[in-house]
Each structure stands twice: as structure tokens, then as C-alpha cells.
Scaffold this motif. Sequence first.
Motif, short mmCIF file in Angstrom:
data_model
loop_
_atom_site.label_atom_id
_atom_site.label_comp_id
_atom_site.label_asym_id
_atom_site.label_seq_id
_atom_site.Cartn_x
_atom_site.Cartn_y
_atom_site.Cartn_z
N PHE A 108 7.43 7.36 6.97
CA PHE A 108 8.33 7.41 5.82
C PHE A 108 7.70 8.23 4.69
O PHE A 108 8.36 9.06 4.06
CB PHE A 108 8.62 5.99 5.32
N PHE A 109 6.40 7.99 4.45
CA PHE A 109 5.71 8.71 3.38
C PHE A 109 5.66 10.21 3.67
O PHE A 109 5.71 11.04 2.75
CB PHE A 109 4.30 8.15 3.21
N HIS B 72 8.66 12.13 2.17
CA HIS B 72 8.61 12.43 0.74
C HIS B 72 7.53 13.44 0.40
O HIS B 72 7.72 14.29 -0.48
CB HIS B 72 8.41 11.13 -0.04
N LEU B 73 6.41 13.36 1.08
CA LEU B 73 5.32 14.31 0.83
C LEU B 73 5.75 15.73 1.22
O LEU B 73 5.53 16.69 0.46
CB LEU B 73 4.07 13.89 1.61
N LEU B 74 6.37 15.85 2.38
CA LEU B 74 6.81 17.17 2.83
C LEU B 74 7.93 17.71 1.94
O LEU B 74 7.93 18.89 1.57
CB LEU B 74 7.29 17.08 4.29
N PHE B 75 8.87 16.85 1.57
CA PHE B 75 9.99 17.29 0.73
C PHE B 75 9.50 17.72 -0.65
O PHE B 75 10.00 18.71 -1.22
CB PHE B 75 11.00 16.15 0.60
N ALA B 76 8.51 16.99 -1.21
CA ALA B 76 8.02 17.29 -2.55
C ALA B 76 7.42 18.68 -2.65
O ALA B 76 7.56 19.36 -3.68
CB ALA B 76 7.00 16.24 -2.98
N PHE C 261 12.05 5.58 -5.43
CA PHE C 261 12.93 4.61 -4.79
C PHE C 261 12.49 4.28 -3.36
O PHE C 261 12.94 3.28 -2.79
CB PHE C 261 14.36 5.15 -4.76
N ALA C 262 11.59 5.06 -2.78
CA ALA C 262 11.23 4.92 -1.38
C ALA C 262 10.79 3.51 -0.96
O ALA C 262 11.13 3.08 0.14
CB ALA C 262 10.13 5.94 -1.02
N GLY D 232 0.81 -1.21 0.00
CA GLY D 232 0.00 0.00 0.00
C GLY D 232 0.84 1.26 0.00
O GLY D 232 0.54 2.23 -0.71
N CYS D 233 1.93 1.25 0.79
CA CYS D 233 2.84 2.40 0.79
C CYS D 233 3.50 2.58 -0.57
O CYS D 233 3.68 3.72 -1.04
CB CYS D 233 3.90 2.22 1.87
#
Length: 425
Positions: A308-309, A312-316, A273-274, A9-10
Amino acid sequence: LAIGFIWLGCAIAWIILGSTILVRTGEASSSLMQEVWGLWGPPMQQAPPRAVFVETKKKRERATMTDATGRAYETEVVRDEEVETDIPLDQSDVAVKLALAHRQKGLLWFATYAVDFRARYDFVNDSGADRAMVVRFPLGNAEAVYDGFEVRDENGDKLETRIAGGIAEWRAIFRAGEHRRYAIAYRSRGTEKWSYQLVAGTGQVRAFTLALDTDFAGVDFPAGTLSPSTQRRAGNAWHGEWTFASLVASQPIGITLPQKLNPGPLASKITFFAPVGLLFFFFVVAVLAAAGRRRIHPLNYFFFGCAFFAFHLLFAYLVDHVAIVPAFALSSLVSLALVVSYARLFVGWRFALGEMAAAQLIYLVLFSFTFFWSGFTGLAITTGAILTLFVIMQLTGRVRWDDDAPASRSAGPDPTARTTKDQTA
């Protein structure tokens, strides 16, 4: 199975996020690129000059005529046709200097450059007769700007040129067998790459030399171009030479300028790649927890994946407003705080700050940071994977999984297990 379903799912969520980043980056890049080209000019491709003379030749062709009665018939007619003929470019000596300047437009960086072009071209009239020649030098794209453009003859006298349709043109009388040399110079600007088309009209290159100097060392050659005969680097500068005595080739000479790290493509690569980093994290945490007689519920792994998600969401979306490195550092700290503050509630501060924080630092932060090292990402990740396997094998090599695993203890005493006395004996 539950942990695997959570991981899957992730992974789907990361694919959706990565695709969204690619779409946003593509839309911004295509629109901003046109603006940059309008300001700094498009990628430049320079071609050599051509010297041509015009001859009137008789051409025979079949034509349909009509007689007085209106009946059509075919006949052969002779027409005058003007034909352009090239004389060979006997020698080329080109010197080019490129000065790199990265320009930011919107949220993206573009590699722009200033070019200083100087060349000497030698033509020979091998047609066997005196000719009124027209020499044409292509100036490339209409958007390009040329500063200080001039053409001089072998005596150093500046020639009057007519510029129309992106071509500089001048005329001269070439005696039979005569050599004429012209020096051409200009300064201009471009974006991303610079190239030189070897062949123009004649199809063959004679006595060709091109020396290219840059104020940057990260030179790359586009696919389908000729590599230099010699090249060398000196600090942050690069020098390359293309030398050919006689060459028949259709490939151009070209270089691609080094690109600055753009946040959009970087964020998308890290996001796609996450799932690999999360898989390593789940594996290490599960093995170390089992070896340390700690039970972690699958729902806990779900929240680990969410943390973890969150990175990536914050960085994006943070890189739209903050520089890449501060955005990466802040996103890493937020994700680490989420995992450690949550895990300490059921595994304690020691395991949360030790094994779990270290695993997240390696498989989320460091694995993502490898994408800053262009060309070494795969090697760095492979090395990390092998070291992970080695460390886990060393840490758990003495663990008796049939005796120490939490599942075995919860099932009650093992009737086949030996007592401490038996083991001592």
C-alpha cells in the motif's frame, strides 16, 4: 496486537511522506507564484474613483516658544492647513468580463485571467460652491499591466490623464450642484481572484450596480465578500449582478477563479488518508480469511502494508514527471501486482485475485480516487464504509465463529460441541 502495531507503523510512515510532499509543494508554490505574478500580474482589486477639492483652513494648536532670555513658554499659534474634502460618488455602473486561462509553471497550475473593465461614475458637487476638483482613479498594484486605458466625459471626449504612483488623475471645474459623469475602460490581467472595493473615501455607496460575466461556471466567493444580488449560469458561463440603492459596508465584492487539480496537494491528501484505507483492507481481509478457513500470518499483513505504501510513494514522485491520471493508474497497477503476486503464494490464486484484489481496488484505488471529486470525498468514503459493513455482515452472518474459526480448530475438538446427528435432530 501484531497487526495493529504493523498498521501503526505504516500510519507513521505515511505521515512522514505526506509532510515531505507538503514541504516540497509549499517551496515550489511560493517561488513559482512570484514568477507567475511577474508574467500575468497579481490578484486584482479595483477601487472606485475619488473626486476631491482642496481647502485652506486655519488650524489652532499649542506650540512651545522661546523668549529673548531663552526661557520656554507655551502659546497658541494659527497655521494654514490644506484639507482635502471628497464630494459624493452619486452613481456607479460597472461592467466586468473575466476570461479564464490556466497556466502551467513548473509542476503547478495557476488560474490566470484577462479582465475587460468598463464603468460609468457620476459625481455631484454638493459643497454649495464652485470647486476645482481633482479626480483620482486607483490602478491597483504596480505589477499590473493596463491596456487601452482611457477616461471620457459625458460628451464622449477623451480626457488627458496623468498617471503617477499607481493613480490616474485628471482635473475639472465643478459648478455648485453640478453632476459630472465619467466613463473609464481598460483591459488587464491577473491571477487567482478579482475583487472590487466598494468604499473609497466617502464610506457610503449610492445607486451602485456591478455586472460580472465570466466564461467559466465554477465561481466561488472569498470569505468576507458580498454575495451577488442575482446570479445565473448558462452552460460554461456565469453572470452575477450586485445592485444597491444605498449601502454602508466595508466588505468588497470578489470572486475566486476555479483551480486546476495540482499534483502536490492531491498527493498529500491521498497520503494522509491512506491509514484509513489500510485499516479497512486489514479488516475485510482478516474477516473473509477467517470465514474461509484461511490463516494469514501477521508478517503477511506487514508486506500488505508495504505494498500500500508503495502506491503513495510511487505516485508522490511520479507526478513530478508524468500527468496526474497516468501516474495514478500506474501506481495502482504496481501496488495491485505486488499484493496479488505475493498473496497467491499462501492463499491461492482464487482468493488473491478475488477477495484480496477487490478489497485493495476499493480501499486503496477507489478511496484514493475520491479525492479527484472535490467536495464529495467525505460522502463517497462514508458510503463505501457503510456498504463494506453491509456486505461483510451478509457474507459472514451464517458463519459459526466458535466452530469454523481457524483458532478453534487448531485447539482440538470442543467437548461442548454437538454432533451432526444432534444438530440434525
